[in-house]
Design an enzyme around this catalytic site. Structure first.
Site, PDB file in Angstrom:
ATOM      1  N   ASP A  88     -14.933 -53.350   8.507  1.00 50.75           N
ATOM      2  CA  ASP A  88     -14.043 -54.273   9.188  1.00 50.75           C
ATOM      3  C   ASP A  88     -14.852 -54.981  10.270  1.00 50.75           C
ATOM      4  OD1 ASP A  88     -11.939 -53.255   7.731  1.00 50.75           O
ATOM      5  OD2 ASP A  88     -10.829 -52.480   9.448  1.00 50.75           O
ATOM      6  N   HIS A 145     -19.152 -48.336   4.950  1.00 49.47           N
ATOM      7  CA  HIS A 145     -19.017 -47.880   3.573  1.00 49.47           C
ATOM      8  C   HIS A 145     -19.985 -48.627   2.655  1.00 49.47           C
ATOM      9  CE1 HIS A 145     -15.166 -45.543   4.148  1.00 49.47           C
ATOM     10  NE2 HIS A 145     -15.280 -46.186   5.301  1.00 49.47           N
ATOM     11  N   SER A 248     -21.108 -52.175  16.885  1.00 53.04           N
ATOM     12  CA  SER A 248     -22.395 -52.830  16.700  1.00 53.04           C
ATOM     13  C   SER A 248     -22.353 -53.759  15.497  1.00 53.04           C
ATOM     14  CB  SER A 248     -23.508 -51.791  16.558  1.00 53.04           C
ATOM     15  OG  SER A 248     -24.763 -52.400  16.734  1.00 53.04           O
TER      16      SER A 248
END
Length: 281
Positions: A88, A145, A248
């Site tokens: 995200d 992921h 980050s």
């Protein structure tokens, strides 16, 4: 104020000390004080706890537990695509690698060799390839992921600076993502090699991978490499790869003629884990 002027204070700040302090605070189990900190953070950054596997703010023993919270299994379905978005966040930049040059922001580029810690042979695999820089803001889900099935071959820790990685800093500091501390994860896929780079930043207390655990701290003084030729570490598309403890950026590299990015993607646009990132070229 120009972006370069806006980031000047970062050169003077004791970024290492601030990051170490933030890491201690985030890892502390402070009871009611920790709960108040998490509650403030959720309100300040409009965090959607309804997507969390555990939405109960008071149940998290430390800020780190909250920050790296898992999502409900149905919160991010995987698109039927060759490559899916791994996080995200927002798109910093993406597109073609020009020879070995990655576009950071207007007026700034950095090389693939610098990004991966000086390994020219590894960088050469991505000459004229594709890249994507994705920024995770404080409000985002902070697990990373896999965009595609891959077998892990190497992990490289590269020491560096701890500048912020927000959009203003990306526009104001040359070579930002190849200057900051980072963890370079190298995979082999059915479509060739693939690199996922986790870029550290100010107050990012640590970075971790699912196969290694915490990579930092400690912050090692030199480039350090782990190889996995004798292991069979295979991660499927959508599997968790690692996580940031505070936000980050990730930088991905793909070989030439491997993929075509989602035509709906635009710099500064929002992205969500599991959405279509690219199709096969």
């Amino acid at each position: 104020m120009s972006d370069r002027l806006a980031v000047l204070p970062q050169y003077l700040l004791p970024k290492g000390a601030l990051t170490n302090f933030a890491g201690r605070v985030a890892g502390a189990k402070g009871g009611a004080m920790t709960t108040r900190l998490i509650r403030w953070f959720v309100g300040r950054y409009d965090v959607n706890m309804g997507e969390a596997l555990n939405p109960d703010i008071a149940s998290y023993a430390s800020f780190n537990e909250f920050f790296t919270r898992a999502l409900r299994p149905d919160a991010r379905p995987l698109a039927d695509a060759a490559f899916v978005c791994p996080v995200d966040g927002r798109i910093s930049q993406f597109g073609a690698i020009e020879d070995d040059q990655i576009f950071q922001a207007k007026g700034h580029k950095f090389t693939t060799t610098a990004l991966v810690g000086g390994d020219a042979a590894l960088a050469a695999k991505f000459q004229h390839g594709s890249f994507a820089n994705l920024y995770l803001s404080p409000r985002d889900y902070h697990r990373i992921h896999m965009p595609v099935d891959g077998k892990l071959t190497r992990m490289i820790y590269v020491p560096g600076e701890l500048f912020s990685v927000n959009p203003t800093t990306a526009r104001g500091i040359p070579g930002l993502f190849a200057r900051n501390e980072r963890v370079v994860c190298v995979f082999e896929t059915a479509h060739g090699p693939f690199v996922m780079t986790l870029v550290g930043a100010t107050i990012v207390g640590s970075m971790a991978t699912v196969w290694h655990g915490l990579v930092n701290p400690p912050r090692l003084p030199k480039v350090t490499e782990w190889t996995y030729d004798d292991k069979n570490i295979v991660l499927k598309k959508g599997d968790e790869l690692g996580r940031f403890l505070l936000g980050s950026t990730v930088v991905m590299l793909f070989p030439k003629d491997t993929l075509r990015f989602n035509p709906a993607w635009q710099p500064a646009g929002p992205v969500r884990l599991g959405e279509v990132m690219a199709t096969l070229a």
